[in-house]
Design an enzyme around this catalytic site. Structure first.
Site, PDB file in Angstrom:
ATOM      1  N   ASP A  14      -6.276  -5.132  -3.651  1.00 11.63           N
ATOM      2  CA  ASP A  14      -6.530  -4.849  -2.423  1.00 11.63           C
ATOM      3  C   ASP A  14      -7.323  -5.956  -1.554  1.00 11.63           C
ATOM      4  O   ASP A  14      -7.810  -5.462  -0.591  1.00 11.63           O
ATOM      5  CB  ASP A  14      -7.099  -3.499  -1.626  1.00 11.63           C
ATOM      6  CG  ASP A  14      -6.432  -2.438  -2.816  1.00 11.63           C
ATOM      7  OD1 ASP A  14      -5.308  -2.377  -2.696  1.00 11.63           O
ATOM      8  OD2 ASP A  14      -7.136  -1.599  -3.034  1.00 11.63           O
ATOM      9  N   LYS A  17      -3.643  -9.734  -0.999  1.00 14.96           N
ATOM     10  CA  LYS A  17      -2.399 -10.563  -1.415  1.00 14.96           C
ATOM     11  C   LYS A  17      -1.136 -10.476  -0.527  1.00 14.96           C
ATOM     12  O   LYS A  17      -0.486 -11.456  -0.679  1.00 14.96           O
ATOM     13  CB  LYS A  17      -2.280 -10.069  -3.078  1.00 14.96           C
ATOM     14  CG  LYS A  17      -3.358  -9.995  -3.610  1.00 14.96           C
ATOM     15  CD  LYS A  17      -3.186  -9.517  -5.194  1.00 14.96           C
ATOM     16  CE  LYS A  17      -2.893  -8.088  -5.093  1.00 14.96           C
ATOM     17  NZ  LYS A  17      -4.173  -6.959  -5.066  1.00 14.96           N
ATOM     18  N   ALA A  40       0.847  -0.663  -6.683  1.00 12.95           N
ATOM     19  CA  ALA A  40       0.422  -1.771  -5.836  1.00 12.95           C
ATOM     20  C   ALA A  40       0.808  -1.290  -4.304  1.00 12.95           C
ATOM     21  O   ALA A  40       1.773  -0.501  -4.265  1.00 12.95           O
ATOM     22  CB  ALA A  40       1.154  -3.070  -5.978  1.00 12.95           C
ATOM     23  N   GLY A  41      -0.087  -1.550  -3.456  1.00 14.41           N
ATOM     24  CA  GLY A  41       0.223  -1.211  -2.273  1.00 14.41           C
ATOM     25  C   GLY A  41      -0.157  -2.536  -1.345  1.00 14.41           C
ATOM     26  O   GLY A  41      -1.327  -3.060  -0.958  1.00 14.41           O
ATOM     27  N   HIS A  42       0.844  -3.485  -0.828  1.00  5.77           N
ATOM     28  CA  HIS A  42       0.567  -4.524   0.042  1.00  5.77           C
ATOM     29  C   HIS A  42       1.079  -4.540   1.443  1.00  5.77           C
ATOM     30  O   HIS A  42       2.177  -4.325   1.889  1.00  5.77           O
ATOM     31  CB  HIS A  42       1.317  -5.674  -0.803  1.00  5.77           C
ATOM     32  CG  HIS A  42       0.975  -5.949  -2.282  1.00  5.77           C
ATOM     33  ND1 HIS A  42       1.613  -6.889  -2.883  1.00  5.77           N
ATOM     34  CD2 HIS A  42       0.011  -5.486  -2.849  1.00  5.77           C
ATOM     35  CE1 HIS A  42       1.037  -6.900  -4.022  1.00  5.77           C
ATOM     36  NE2 HIS A  42      -0.046  -5.880  -4.268  1.00  5.77           N
ATOM     37  N   THR A 129      -3.237   5.621 -10.177  1.00  8.53           N
ATOM     38  CA  THR A 129      -2.557   6.040  -9.021  1.00  8.53           C
ATOM     39  C   THR A 129      -1.485   7.229  -9.329  1.00  8.53           C
ATOM     40  O   THR A 129      -0.914   7.598  -8.247  1.00  8.53           O
ATOM     41  CB  THR A 129      -1.775   4.642  -8.493  1.00  8.53           C
ATOM     42  OG1 THR A 129      -0.951   4.505  -9.511  1.00  8.53           O
ATOM     43  CG2 THR A 129      -2.629   3.415  -8.164  1.00  8.53           C
ATOM     44  N   GLN A 222      -2.399  -5.804  -8.242  1.00  8.55           N
ATOM     45  CA  GLN A 222      -3.609  -5.594  -8.981  1.00  8.55           C
ATOM     46  C   GLN A 222      -4.497  -6.952  -9.026  1.00  8.55           C
ATOM     47  O   GLN A 222      -4.311  -7.706  -8.189  1.00  8.55           O
ATOM     48  CB  GLN A 222      -3.310  -4.992 -10.453  1.00  8.55           C
ATOM     49  CG  GLN A 222      -2.870  -3.681 -10.488  1.00  8.55           C
ATOM     50  CD  GLN A 222      -1.339  -3.482 -10.230  1.00  8.55           C
ATOM     51  OE1 GLN A 222      -0.531  -4.487 -10.703  1.00  8.55           O
ATOM     52  NE2 GLN A 222      -0.868  -2.848  -9.208  1.00  8.55           N
TER      53      GLN A 222
HETATM   54  P1  GDP Z   1      -3.184  -6.077  -1.112  1.00 11.67           P
HETATM   55  O1  GDP Z   1      -2.996  -4.825  -2.146  1.00 11.67           O
HETATM   56  O2  GDP Z   1      -4.062  -7.228  -1.914  1.00 11.67           O
HETATM   57  O3  GDP Z   1      -2.192  -6.798  -0.548  1.00 11.67           O
HETATM   58  O4  GDP Z   1      -4.236  -5.781  -0.018  1.00 11.67           O
HETATM   59  P2  GDP Z   1      -4.024  -4.311   0.766  1.00 11.67           P
HETATM   60  O5  GDP Z   1      -2.969  -4.339   1.704  1.00 11.67           O
HETATM   61  O6  GDP Z   1      -3.938  -3.198  -0.298  1.00 11.67           O
HETATM   62  O7  GDP Z   1      -5.464  -4.179   1.521  1.00 11.67           O
HETATM   63  C1  GDP Z   1      -5.756  -5.177   2.284  1.00 11.67           C
HETATM   64  C2  GDP Z   1      -6.070  -4.499   3.814  1.00 11.67           C
HETATM   65  O8  GDP Z   1      -6.959  -5.491   4.384  1.00 11.67           O
HETATM   66  C3  GDP Z   1      -4.783  -4.161   4.488  1.00 11.67           C
HETATM   67  O9  GDP Z   1      -5.231  -3.230   5.225  1.00 11.67           O
HETATM   68  C4  GDP Z   1      -4.717  -5.660   5.485  1.00 11.67           C
HETATM   69  O10 GDP Z   1      -4.111  -5.156   6.464  1.00 11.67           O
HETATM   70  C5  GDP Z   1      -6.170  -5.912   5.720  1.00 11.67           C
HETATM   71  N1  GDP Z   1      -6.600  -7.418   5.887  1.00 11.67           N
HETATM   72  C6  GDP Z   1      -5.963  -8.380   5.121  1.00 11.67           C
HETATM   73  N2  GDP Z   1      -6.653  -9.565   5.464  1.00 11.67           N
HETATM   74  C7  GDP Z   1      -7.397  -9.342   6.458  1.00 11.67           C
HETATM   75  C8  GDP Z   1      -8.416  -9.998   7.212  1.00 11.67           C
HETATM   76  O11 GDP Z   1      -8.503 -11.221   7.088  1.00 11.67           O
HETATM   77  N3  GDP Z   1      -9.323  -9.054   8.228  1.00 11.67           N
HETATM   78  C9  GDP Z   1      -9.001  -7.885   8.400  1.00 11.67           C
HETATM   79  N4  GDP Z   1      -9.687  -7.226   9.348  1.00 11.67           N
HETATM   80  N5  GDP Z   1      -8.041  -7.144   7.735  1.00 11.67           N
HETATM   81  C10 GDP Z   1      -7.391  -7.737   6.685  1.00 11.67           C
HETATM   82  P1  IMO Z   2      -2.747  -3.789  -5.433  1.00 12.94           P
HETATM   83  O1  IMO Z   2      -1.833  -4.500  -5.955  1.00 12.94           O
HETATM   84  C1  IMO Z   2      -6.371  -1.450  -6.030  1.00 12.94           C
HETATM   85  C2  IMO Z   2      -6.261   0.815  -9.984  1.00 12.94           C
HETATM   86  C3  IMO Z   2      -6.262   2.575  -9.997  1.00 12.94           C
HETATM   87  C4  IMO Z   2      -6.955   2.968 -11.266  1.00 12.94           C
HETATM   88  C5  IMO Z   2      -6.566   1.970 -11.923  1.00 12.94           C
HETATM   89  C6  IMO Z   2      -5.350   2.369 -13.008  1.00 12.94           C
HETATM   90  O2  IMO Z   2      -2.390  -3.071  -4.113  1.00 12.94           O
HETATM   91  O3  IMO Z   2      -4.039  -4.433  -5.257  1.00 12.94           O
HETATM   92  P2  IMO Z   2      -2.828   2.544 -12.801  1.00 12.94           P
HETATM   93  O4  IMO Z   2      -2.018   3.660 -11.692  1.00 12.94           O
HETATM   94  O5  IMO Z   2      -2.386   1.202 -12.478  1.00 12.94           O
HETATM   95  O6  IMO Z   2      -2.593   3.093 -14.010  1.00 12.94           O
HETATM   96  O7  IMO Z   2      -4.299   2.959 -12.269  1.00 12.94           O
HETATM   97  O8  IMO Z   2      -6.124   0.754 -11.367  1.00 12.94           O
HETATM   98  N1  IMO Z   2      -5.096   0.178  -9.282  1.00 12.94           N
HETATM   99  C7  IMO Z   2      -5.346  -0.474  -8.228  1.00 12.94           C
HETATM  100  N2  IMO Z   2      -6.323  -0.400  -7.401  1.00 12.94           N
HETATM  101  N3  IMO Z   2      -5.057  -1.969  -5.925  1.00 12.94           N
HETATM  102  C8  IMO Z   2      -3.897  -2.161  -6.568  1.00 12.94           C
HETATM  103  O9  IMO Z   2      -2.801  -2.570  -6.515  1.00 12.94           O
HETATM  104  C9  IMO Z   2      -4.093  -1.048  -7.866  1.00 12.94           C
HETATM  105  N4  IMO Z   2      -3.168  -0.833  -8.926  1.00 12.94           N
HETATM  106  C10 IMO Z   2      -3.855  -0.081  -9.629  1.00 12.94           C
HETATM  107  O10 IMO Z   2      -6.821   2.874  -8.614  1.00 12.94           O
HETATM  108  O11 IMO Z   2      -8.291   2.578 -10.917  1.00 12.94           O
HETATM  109 MG    MG Z   3      -3.271  -2.880  -2.284  1.00 13.70          MG
END
Ligand code: GDP
Ligand code: IMO
Ligand code: MG
Length: 422
Positions: A14, A17, A40-42, A129, A222
């Site tokens: 998170d 990415k 993953a949640g992007h 997850t 991740q």
């Molecule tokens: P990922 O899994 O690595 O793609 O990241 P996630 O989407 O799960 O979480 C990143 C969160 O931070 C999301 O809600 C994005 O919209 C937010 N985000 C990313 N870059 C920035 C930043 O520079 N500033 C702020 N305020 N939010 C950001």
């Molecule tokens: P992105 O790509 C944050 C964490 C889970 C748990 C551990 C194992 O959005 O960064 P799993 O379901 O993979 O067997 O869970 O890994 N986890 C993540 N935490 N961002 C993720 O993906 C994750 N994918 C798995 O919370 O601790």
């Molecule tokens: Mg994420």
């Protein structure tokens, strides 16, 4: 010349990415996912539209960028088609999507097994997850997994029925509800037809693209701390989100990779269980969570929040061979007033400024050594490095000094355009 740019998470996931990958994909021909699944949640915000990607590389939103789900990804077809429907609503051209013949499939029994295994771990739960990721990779390693290509073989139904029967026997043993064999078989025969237009020998496709001098962006999922081999085992995911996973999960060779960008936040977060040395279980952690909107993009769980940890990051930079950094959420720490940066660990009167195995198992006893920074600035949406206040630059330069890698991208807001390129 062909170019392959890899985007990896350096902490516990998170880091943003998705945002960095979509931004880079704008200049690329192909967006690629190599590892993980819908754990993953992007999040991507383009022109005010928010899309959360779970399986498909987010770069597909750019016209002209093809998308590849590589062989290392585990695919839950139900989630895949839900995501395809969302993208269709955003007018994304799905004919650009290519799904590897060798990617493994997640079945409903994997999700039940994920819950069962967590239950059996009693006090040692990982906090997964619950998307069936671990059990799917377990079946892959156990050589009973079923891949995309297997769906088109005459023996698919027989193998699937055998797996369901065997899994049901185990579920019964542990007093878990058994699954309906006929329903699963019917669903997956339907998915087989639905997936057909996308199925591709992605290894050959990617190598042809390299020969044609195409530019590829690999969107990591991740992060290093969650890596099965190099992370906080056993509190990890069941794949290799580090650089090795990019190669085994795509078939790209070592010499094909041009750049490896590591993504981190100006603070840190973690979801699920496991060590988190700089965690702030207090009002500061709560404040970071609220200011950074730190709630899981997949499970909606509140994320654990804390300070950036340069010891852990230095390790991540080394094991991945990071050539440049993306630092997100600089805007968020500007709202905190004061921000701490962990520059070392103290354990048993010994100081560590780089990661050591001495720490394993003693994470709760480690005393983080912090430097404090004044961070009161409003840089929301800033795109010009020169316009950053000196406090922000001081923070950035301190990180670069410790890690020895340039920060090339700085996030100044959630929108894809809120980015500074240096
Ligand atoms: P990922 O899994 O690595 O793609 O990241 P996630 O989407 O799960 O979480 C990143 C969160 O931070 C999301 O809600 C994005 O919209 C937010 N985000 C990313 N870059 C920035 C930043 O520079 N500033 C702020 N305020 N939010 C950001
Ligand atoms: P992105 O790509 C944050 C964490 C889970 C748990 C551990 C194992 O959005 O960064 P799993 O379901 O993979 O067997 O869970 O890994 N986890 C993540 N935490 N961002 C993720 O993906 C994750 N994918 C798995 O919370 O601790
Ligand atoms: Mg994420």
């Amino acid at each position: 010349m062909a170019e392959v740019t890899v985007v990896l998470g350096l902490n516990y996931g998170d880091e943003g990415k998705g945002k960095v990958s979509t931004f880079l994909a704008d200049k690329c021909d192909i967006a690629l996912r190599c590892t993980g699944g819908n754990n993953a949640g992007h999040t991507v915000i383009i022109n005010g539209n928010k899309i959360v990607f779970h399986l498909i590389p987010s770069g597909i939103v750019n016209n002209g960028t093809d998308a590849v789900i590589g062989n290392g990804v585990v695919i839950d077809p139900k989630v895949l088609f839900e995501e395809i429907d969302v993208l269709k609503k955003h007018n994304v051209d799905l004919s650009k999507l290519h799904i590897s013949t060798r990617a493994h499939l997640i079945f409903p029994y994997h999700i039940v097994e994920d819950n069962l295994q967590e239950k059996l771990k009693e006090d040692d739960k990982v906090g997964t997850t619950a998307r069936g990721i671990g059990p799917c990779y377990m079946d892959k390693a156990n050589r009973i997994g079923l891949r995309v290509i297997d769906m088109y073989s005459d023996s698919f139904e027989k193998k699937l029925r055998r797996n369901i029967k065997n899994k049901n026997k185990v579920f019964k043993l542990f007093d878990f509800d058994t699954l309906n064999e006929e329903e699963i078989v019917k669903d997956y025969l339907k998915y087989r037809d639905m997936m057909k237009p996308y199925v591709c020998d992605t290894v050959s496709y990617l190598h042809k693209a390299i020969e044609e001098n195409k530019r590829i962006v690999c969107e990591g999922a991740q992060a290093t701390g969650l890596d099965m081999d190099l992370g906080d085992y056993p509190m990890v995911t069941s794949s290799n989100p580090t650089i090795g996973g990019i190669q085994t999960g795509s078939g790209l060779g070592a010499k094909d990779i041009t750049n490896v960008y590591g993504v981190c936040k100006a603070y840190a977060s973690r979801v699920g269980e496991g060590p988190f040395i700089t965690e702030q279980v207090n009002e500061i952690g709560d404040k970071i969570r609220e200011l950074g909107h730190e709630y899981g993009a997949t499970t909606k769980r509140p994320r654990r929040c804390g300070w950036m940890d340069l010891v852990a990051l230095k390790y991540a930079v080394r094991v991945n061979g990071i050539t440049g950094l993306a630092l997100n959420h600089l805007d968020t720490i500007g709202k905190l007033g004061k921000t701490k940066l962990c520059v070392g660990y103290k354990l048993n009167n010994k100081i560590y400024d780089e990661y050591s195995d001495d720490i394993i198992g003693f994470e709760n006893e480690v005393e983080p050594i912090y430097e404090e920074f004044e961070t009161t600035f409003d840089i929301q949406g800033e795109t010009d490095y020169k316009k950053l206040p000196k406090e922000a630059k001081k923070y950035i330069e301190r990180i670069e000094k410790h890690l020895g890698v340039p920060i090339k991208f700085i996030g100044t807001g959630p929108d894809n355009e809120n980015i500074i390129i240096r």
